[in-house]
Design an enzyme around this catalytic site. Structure first.
Site, PDB file in Angstrom:
ATOM      1  N   HIS A   1      -2.353   2.053   3.938  1.00 21.95           N
ATOM      2  CA  HIS A   1      -3.383   2.565   3.024  1.00 21.95           C
ATOM      3  C   HIS A   1      -4.238   1.466   2.393  1.00 21.95           C
ATOM      4  O   HIS A   1      -5.232   1.757   1.744  1.00 21.95           O
ATOM      5  CB  HIS A   1      -2.762   3.456   1.948  1.00 21.95           C
ATOM      6  CG  HIS A   1      -2.027   2.726   0.868  1.00 21.95           C
ATOM      7  ND1 HIS A   1      -1.660   3.332  -0.307  1.00 21.95           N
ATOM      8  CD2 HIS A   1      -1.568   1.442   0.757  1.00 21.95           C
ATOM      9  CE1 HIS A   1      -1.030   2.489  -1.079  1.00 21.95           C
ATOM     10  NE2 HIS A   1      -0.963   1.333  -0.456  1.00 21.95           N
ATOM     11  N   ASP A   2      -3.874   0.201   2.596  1.00 25.95           N
ATOM     12  CA  ASP A   2      -4.649  -0.910   2.028  1.00 25.95           C
ATOM     13  C   ASP A   2      -5.889  -1.254   2.852  1.00 25.95           C
ATOM     14  O   ASP A   2      -6.798  -1.908   2.328  1.00 25.95           O
ATOM     15  CB  ASP A   2      -3.788  -2.179   1.963  1.00 25.95           C
ATOM     16  CG  ASP A   2      -2.705  -2.092   0.886  1.00 25.95           C
ATOM     17  OD1 ASP A   2      -2.947  -1.461  -0.143  1.00 25.95           O
ATOM     18  OD2 ASP A   2      -1.624  -2.672   1.106  1.00 25.95           O
TER      19      ASP A   2
END
Length: 346
Positions: free
Chosen positions: A256-257
């Protein structure tokens, strides 16, 4: 309240507008040591005593304590028209710094980093960029290079990452049966907390944590004991350095980064190193397919917007990422806790 009543008196909107004050009151009580002091004395004490022990203004402390009572974080007993305060069960368990299940470090990260960055949310939405430099005045070469700029800031971040697994680590480790995977590589495994929970659940498995040199050195110094022989460390950057061969790769709060391009590049690299019959386990917060919720996942997307370059995704979006990387038999499991699990097989 009915919809017509909400239109006449929009209490929900008024509550939302005060949400930042609620958060900051809880953060402040943690930061000042209110919950730690009450845990230490083990008996109800007055506002004046709390203010004196914590070197604060009495009236200011009275206002803060009142909000904490309203939030269910403190209990108050009135004696001779004076309030005497003590912790509730939830604050004793999660907000006292010395508690094994403490979320103190989470509160401090949200107060000192997330809260500051979210002030610039309008700019983040307009630009689609991380707001770390604007919020904290630190040139941002990337979120992790910035957070790891000193041992103090690195330790604060690792403590934050570590504390979440105390309340939901077992749920993601047990979302799928991982007993057939004996050689596990935890990419970006940070403190080793999730690795500890894996080896305690699956006795035949060993875990190699691959993380940046500074993280590995700090984890070995503060978080993983020499006696924990089933956990090993490998210093490296998983984007640029070779990824070791393994049966299972865990990426918890990693995908998700990053952008789609970076995620695909990393997942394809993992696929090449993965042994036949092996797999990859992604630990993330899942959005509903129609992106209608849950609210906690939607908020996480805003966090990623102001802090990094990624976002939260739906099960079908994770399935496409893994399928495009070569993985098959994709399964998604909602745990009902903070984080969910996605499994792909080679």
């Amino acid at each position: 309240m009915s919809s017509s009543e909400e239109l006449e008196y929009p209490q929900k909107l008024l509550d939302y507008s005060d949400g930042f004050l609620i958060s900051k009151a809880m953060f402040t009580a943690c930061d000042l040591g209110v919950f730690d002091l009450l845990h230490e004395v083990q008996e109800p004490i007055s506002t004046a005593t709390i203010a004196s022990r914590l070197n604060t203004n009495v009236d200011g402390m009275a206002s803060l304590l009142g909000v904490c009572v309203g939030l269910g974080l403190l209990k108050v007993d009135m004696k001779n028209n004076e309030g005497y305060y003590s912790n509730t069960e939830v604050s004793s368990l999660y907000l006292v710094k010395s508690s094994p299940r403490t979320l103190y470090h989470t509160m401090m990260f949200h107060s000192n980093v997330m809260y500051m960055c979210c002030y610039f949310l309008p700019q983040a939405v307009r630009e689609g960029k991380c707001q770390y430099e604007r919020a904290l005045g630190i040139p941002s070469k990337g979120i992790f290079e910035t957070m790891y700029r000193s041992e103090e800031s690195l330790l604060a971040f690792i403590n934050y990452m570590d504390s979440i697994w105390n309340i939901c680590g077992k749920d993601v480790i047990r979302a799928f049966d991982l007993s057939m995977f004996h050689t596990v590589c935890d990419l970006g495994g940070c403190s080793g907390n999730l690795a500890k929970q894996l080896v305690s659940t699956y006795k035949e498995s060993t875990v190699t944590i691959m993380d940046l040199p500074k993280v590995v050195q700090t984890a070995k110094k503060h978080f993983v004991k020499d006696t924990e022989q089933k956990i090993h460390f490998l210093e490296g950057d998983f984007f640029n350095d070779p990824i070791p061969e393994a049966d299972l790769y865990i990426m918890a709060r990693i995908i998700h980064d990053w952008t789609e391009e970076k995620c695909l590049g990393l997942l394809r690299k993992i696929y090449q190193s993965c042994r036949p019959g092996g797999g990859v386990l992604l630990v993330e917060v899942l959005l509903n397919e129609d992106k209608s919720g849950p609210l906690s996942s939607q908020i996480w997307s805003l966090k990623m917007l102001v802090l990094a370059e990624g976002k939260e995704r739906t099960p079908s979006e994770y399935t496409k990422l893994l399928t495009d990387s070569g993985f098959r038999d994709i399964e998604c499991k909602v745990t009902g806790k903070i984080y969910d699990a996605v499994m792909g097989r080679k």
